[in-house]
Design a protein around this motif. Structure first.
Motif, PDB file in Angstrom:
ATOM      1  N   GLY A 156       0.812  -1.207   0.000  1.00  0.00           N
ATOM      2  CA  GLY A 156       0.000   0.000   0.000  1.00  0.00           C
ATOM      3  C   GLY A 156       0.847   1.260   0.000  1.00  0.00           C
ATOM      4  N   ASP A 157       1.880   1.251   0.811  1.00  0.00           N
ATOM      5  CA  ASP A 157       2.789   2.405   0.833  1.00  0.00           C
ATOM      6  C   ASP A 157       3.472   2.584  -0.533  1.00  0.00           C
ATOM      7  OD1 ASP A 157       2.050   2.720   3.450  1.00  0.00           O
ATOM      8  OD2 ASP A 157       3.843   1.721   4.274  1.00  0.00           O
ATOM      9  N   HIS A 158       3.899   1.450  -1.117  1.00  0.00           N
ATOM     10  CA  HIS A 158       4.536   1.520  -2.440  1.00  0.00           C
ATOM     11  C   HIS A 158       3.560   2.046  -3.489  1.00  0.00           C
ATOM     12  CE1 HIS A 158       7.520   0.472  -5.473  1.00  0.00           C
ATOM     13  NE2 HIS A 158       6.511  -0.045  -6.218  1.00  0.00           N
ATOM     14  N   LEU A 159       2.296   1.624  -3.397  1.00  0.00           N
ATOM     15  CA  LEU A 159       1.289   2.084  -4.349  1.00  0.00           C
ATOM     16  C   LEU A 159       1.034   3.589  -4.187  1.00  0.00           C
ATOM     17  CD1 LEU A 159      -0.831   1.531  -6.522  1.00  0.00           C
ATOM     18  CD2 LEU A 159      -2.419   0.904  -4.674  1.00  0.00           C
ATOM     19  N   GLU A 160       0.985   4.020  -2.947  1.00  0.00           N
ATOM     20  CA  GLU A 160       0.765   5.448  -2.702  1.00  0.00           C
ATOM     21  C   GLU A 160       1.911   6.275  -3.273  1.00  0.00           C
ATOM     22  OE1 GLU A 160      -0.083   8.449   1.099  1.00  0.00           O
ATOM     23  OE2 GLU A 160       0.185   6.286   1.399  1.00  0.00           O
ATOM     24  N   GLU A 161       3.152   5.792  -3.071  1.00  0.00           N
ATOM     25  CA  GLU A 161       4.307   6.512  -3.611  1.00  0.00           C
ATOM     26  C   GLU A 161       4.263   6.517  -5.134  1.00  0.00           C
ATOM     27  OE1 GLU A 161       7.716   8.796  -3.447  1.00  0.00           O
ATOM     28  OE2 GLU A 161       6.407   8.138  -1.797  1.00  0.00           O
ATOM     29  N   SER A 162       3.859   5.445  -5.747  1.00  0.00           N
ATOM     30  CA  SER A 162       3.777   5.369  -7.213  1.00  0.00           C
ATOM     31  C   SER A 162       2.731   6.336  -7.743  1.00  0.00           C
ATOM     32  CB  SER A 162       3.437   3.944  -7.645  1.00  0.00           C
ATOM     33  OG  SER A 162       4.465   3.056  -7.253  1.00  0.00           O
ATOM     34  N   CYS A 163       1.621   6.461  -7.012  1.00  0.00           N
ATOM     35  CA  CYS A 163       0.570   7.393  -7.436  1.00  0.00           C
ATOM     36  C   CYS A 163       1.079   8.845  -7.395  1.00  0.00           C
ATOM     37  CB  CYS A 163      -0.662   7.233  -6.552  1.00  0.00           C
ATOM     38  SG  CYS A 163      -1.532   5.663  -6.811  1.00  0.00           S
ATOM     39  N   LYS A 164       1.847   9.138  -6.404  1.00  0.00           N
ATOM     40  CA  LYS A 164       2.420  10.494  -6.329  1.00  0.00           C
ATOM     41  C   LYS A 164       3.369  10.750  -7.512  1.00  0.00           C
ATOM     42  CE  LYS A 164       2.139  10.912  -1.291  1.00  0.00           C
ATOM     43  NZ  LYS A 164       2.935  11.108  -0.059  1.00  0.00           N
ATOM     44  N   ILE A 165       4.168   9.776  -7.873  1.00  0.00           N
ATOM     45  CA  ILE A 165       5.101   9.923  -9.009  1.00  0.00           C
ATOM     46  C   ILE A 165       4.329  10.113 -10.298  1.00  0.00           C
ATOM     47  CG2 ILE A 165       6.886   8.746 -10.354  1.00  0.00           C
ATOM     48  CD1 ILE A 165       7.829   7.436  -7.758  1.00  0.00           C
ATOM     49  N   VAL A 166       3.214   9.388 -10.450  1.00  0.00           N
ATOM     50  CA  VAL A 166       2.381   9.532 -11.644  1.00  0.00           C
ATOM     51  C   VAL A 166       1.832  10.949 -11.731  1.00  0.00           C
ATOM     52  CG1 VAL A 166       0.249   8.781 -12.757  1.00  0.00           C
ATOM     53  CG2 VAL A 166       1.801   7.086 -11.808  1.00  0.00           C
ATOM     54  N   GLU A 167       1.369  11.463 -10.602  1.00  0.00           N
ATOM     55  CA  GLU A 167       0.859  12.841 -10.603  1.00  0.00           C
ATOM     56  C   GLU A 167       1.969  13.845 -10.975  1.00  0.00           C
ATOM     57  OE1 GLU A 167      -0.828  13.560  -6.817  1.00  0.00           O
ATOM     58  OE2 GLU A 167      -2.542  12.192  -7.108  1.00  0.00           O
ATOM     59  N   MET A 168       3.179  13.584 -10.436  1.00  0.00           N
ATOM     60  CA  MET A 168       4.294  14.457 -10.796  1.00  0.00           C
ATOM     61  C   MET A 168       4.596  14.359 -12.291  1.00  0.00           C
ATOM     62  SD  MET A 168       6.802  13.806  -7.529  1.00  0.00           S
ATOM     63  CE  MET A 168       8.113  14.722  -8.305  1.00  0.00           C
ATOM     64  N   GLY A 169       4.518  13.159 -12.847  1.00  0.00           N
ATOM     65  CA  GLY A 169       4.785  12.982 -14.267  1.00  0.00           C
ATOM     66  C   GLY A 169       3.760  13.702 -15.122  1.00  0.00           C
ATOM     67  N   ILE A 170       2.476  13.652 -14.708  1.00  0.00           N
ATOM     68  CA  ILE A 170       1.425  14.342 -15.458  1.00  0.00           C
ATOM     69  C   ILE A 170       1.650  15.854 -15.424  1.00  0.00           C
ATOM     70  CG2 ILE A 170      -1.041  14.814 -15.505  1.00  0.00           C
ATOM     71  CD1 ILE A 170      -1.489  11.960 -14.456  1.00  0.00           C
ATOM     72  N   GLN A 171       2.034  16.349 -14.248  1.00  0.00           N
ATOM     73  CA  GLN A 171       2.307  17.786 -14.144  1.00  0.00           C
ATOM     74  C   GLN A 171       3.518  18.178 -15.008  1.00  0.00           C
ATOM     75  OE1 GLN A 171       2.758  18.628  -9.975  1.00  0.00           O
ATOM     76  NE2 GLN A 171       0.562  18.212  -9.519  1.00  0.00           N
ATOM     77  N   THR A 172       4.510  17.335 -15.033  1.00  0.00           N
ATOM     78  CA  THR A 172       5.708  17.628 -15.845  1.00  0.00           C
ATOM     79  C   THR A 172       5.378  17.626 -17.324  1.00  0.00           C
ATOM     80  OG1 THR A 172       7.099  16.614 -14.135  1.00  0.00           O
ATOM     81  CG2 THR A 172       8.087  16.933 -16.288  1.00  0.00           C
ATOM     82  N   MET A 173       4.465  16.714 -17.729  1.00  0.00           N
ATOM     83  CA  MET A 173       4.077  16.656 -19.129  1.00  0.00           C
ATOM     84  C   MET A 173       3.398  17.948 -19.576  1.00  0.00           C
ATOM     85  SD  MET A 173       4.912  13.773 -20.594  1.00  0.00           S
ATOM     86  CE  MET A 173       3.752  13.631 -21.906  1.00  0.00           C
ATOM     87  N   GLU A 174       2.844  18.666 -18.675  1.00  0.00           N
ATOM     88  CA  GLU A 174       2.157  19.911 -19.007  1.00  0.00           C
ATOM     89  C   GLU A 174       3.098  21.124 -19.012  1.00  0.00           C
ATOM     90  OE1 GLU A 174      -0.932  20.165 -16.175  1.00  0.00           O
ATOM     91  OE2 GLU A 174      -2.141  18.524 -17.037  1.00  0.00           O
ATOM     92  N   GLU A 175       4.378  20.911 -18.699  1.00  0.00           N
ATOM     93  CA  GLU A 175       5.351  22.033 -18.647  1.00  0.00           C
ATOM     94  C   GLU A 175       5.637  22.513 -20.091  1.00  0.00           C
ATOM     95  OE1 GLU A 175       7.496  24.941 -17.517  1.00  0.00           O
ATOM     96  OE2 GLU A 175       6.683  23.601 -15.946  1.00  0.00           O
ATOM     97  N   PRO A 176       5.381  23.809 -20.412  1.00  0.00           N
ATOM     98  CA  PRO A 176       5.623  24.304 -21.778  1.00  0.00           C
ATOM     99  C   PRO A 176       7.074  24.596 -22.064  1.00  0.00           C
ATOM    100  CG  PRO A 176       4.640  26.004 -20.411  1.00  0.00           C
ATOM    101  CD  PRO A 176       4.679  24.790 -19.576  1.00  0.00           C
ATOM    102  N   GLU A 177       7.823  24.965 -21.052  1.00  0.00           N
ATOM    103  CA  GLU A 177       9.241  25.316 -21.250  1.00  0.00           C
ATOM    104  C   GLU A 177      10.038  24.039 -21.423  1.00  0.00           C
ATOM    105  OE1 GLU A 177      10.976  28.004 -21.587  1.00  0.00           O
ATOM    106  OE2 GLU A 177       9.226  29.340 -21.494  1.00  0.00           O
ATOM    107  N   MET A 178      10.737  23.935 -22.571  1.00  0.00           N
ATOM    108  CA  MET A 178      11.510  22.734 -22.861  1.00  0.00           C
ATOM    109  C   MET A 178      12.685  22.563 -21.921  1.00  0.00           C
ATOM    110  SD  MET A 178      11.471  22.550 -27.006  1.00  0.00           S
ATOM    111  CE  MET A 178      12.054  24.239 -27.217  1.00  0.00           C
ATOM    112  N   ALA A 179      13.395  23.664 -21.600  1.00  0.00           N
ATOM    113  CA  ALA A 179      14.560  23.556 -20.721  1.00  0.00           C
ATOM    114  C   ALA A 179      14.149  23.099 -19.338  1.00  0.00           C
ATOM    115  CB  ALA A 179      15.287  24.905 -20.672  1.00  0.00           C
TER     116      ALA A 179
END
Length: 370
Positions: free
Chosen positions: A239-262
């Motif tokens: 459960g702890d591992h799943l929770e941590e993975s969900c947080k990483i997924v959310e971070m990845g989604i937010q990063t995908m929305e970053e317009p600045e390439m650098a």
């Protein structure tokens, strides 16, 4: 006077008392001869000497059934009831003087064949009373006859002796009945005692079974708790591992929305590292196949059930070894002995050791690789 006469009748011969005696301690009266007849019938095996008893004995009063114990003088050792004798004399005198002229007419039965003829003789051949005409002209003319008075005394003596014998026989029968009643009481008491002992044996057997059931249940419960605790801890880790993975997924989604390439490239490298680490579950334990099974605690009591059904009462030669067998059943761990009169043996069921599961990451990896 009629009521007084009834009180002066002997209960044996049914005639007025002759030399009455007092039967101590119940104070009832009997003719001395009747008392002697009853005593002789009740004590047929006492030695006699010249027609008189030479040793004491006992008999029961025919009026109240009280047991009378006599000394060596027998019936002749009893006291005479002079008061009753005087009352009888006075009664006879009063009866004779009250009606001097009219004589009491004794009612005699009449012959059925010859009208007006009284029955005054006894046919010895046929054993019946008859009249004189029957002897001379009737059916008893060829029979042997005797005066009815002599036969009367003989039959009266026979009847008195028969009554005395019956009284003695009744006394012996009463004694036998008392013995049977005592035997019945002893059987009931012994039965209650034996049922109590049987119940105690079964209660002891129940306690052994209850103890064994508690012991085996504790073993199953211990492994059950161990496995449940381990699964719950493993569930928490996943459960702890799943929770941590969900947080990483959310971070990845937010990063995908970053317009600045650098800026996107700056955040991508550490994020990919986290994704790589989160995708690996090698550090988590794996549950072995069949880990949840508890079949190794299977119980089979067919042999023990047959042994219990064969329980029966012990033979005499088994009673001596019963305590030793019970002691061996309590101390030994091989064969149990259950006895409630008969010894039966049953091997205990030993469950196999619970399966071992690895709870360390290294052991889990090894199991996963295999």
């Amino acid at each position: 006077m009629e009521n007084l006469e009834k009180q002066l009748i002997c209960p044996i011969c049914l005639e007025m008392f002759s030399k009455p005696v007092v039967i101590l301690p119940c104070q009832h009266n009997l003719c001395r001869k009747c008392a002697n007849d009853v005593f002789t019938a009740s004590n047929p095996y006492l030695p006699t000497r010249s027609g008189s008893l030479s040793s004491g004995g006992r008999f029961r009063c025919p009026s109240c059934r009280h047991e009378v114990v006599l000394d060596r003088h027998g019936v002749y050792g009893l006291q005479r009831n002079l008061l009753v004798e005087n009352i009888i004399d006075m009664f006879k005198q009063e009866s004779s003087s009250s009606k001097p002229t009219p004589e009491r007419k004794e009612e005699m039965p009449m012959c059925d064949v010859h009208e007006g003829e009284k029955i005054n003789i006894y046919c010895v051949t046929h054993g019946v009373p008859t009249c004189s005409m029957c002897k001379v002209f009737g059916t008893h003319k060829d029979c042997e006859v005797a005066p009815i008075s002599s036969i009367y005394q003989t039959k009266k003596t026979e009847l008195s002796d028969g009554i005395a014998m019956m009284v003695g026989s009744n006394d012996r029968m009463q004694g036998f009945i008392s013995q049977l009643e005592e035997a019945c009481r002893a059987i009931e008491e012994n039965g209650r005692r034996q049922k109590t002992l049987v119940c105690e044996k079964f209660d002891k057997l129940y306690s052994i079974l209850e103890e064994k059931k508690r012991e085996m249940s504790q073993k199953v419960t211990a492994e059950q708790e161990e496995k449940v605790n381990y699964i719950q801890s493993l569930t928490k880790k996943y459960g702890d591992h799943l929770e941590e993975s969900c947080k990483i997924v959310e971070m990845g989604i937010q990063t995908m929305e970053e317009p600045e390439m650098a800026l996107f490239l700056q955040n991508t490298k550490p994020l990919l590292k986290k994704i790589e680490d989160a995708s690996s579950t090698a550090h988590l334990d794996k549950v072995e196949r069949g880990y949840e099974n508890m079949d190794h605690y299977k119980v089979e009591f067919k042999r023990e059930g047959n042994a219990l059904r064969s329980i029966n009462f012990a033979q005499d030669d088994e009673d001596e070894d019963e305590e030793d067998e019970e002691a061996g059943a309590e101390e030994g761990d091989g064969t149990q002995t259950v006895s409630a009169g008969a010894a039966v043996s049953a091997a205990p069921v030993q469950p196999p050791a619970p399966q071992q599961i690895s709870s360390t990451p290294s052991a889990t990896k090894s199991a996963a690789s295999t």
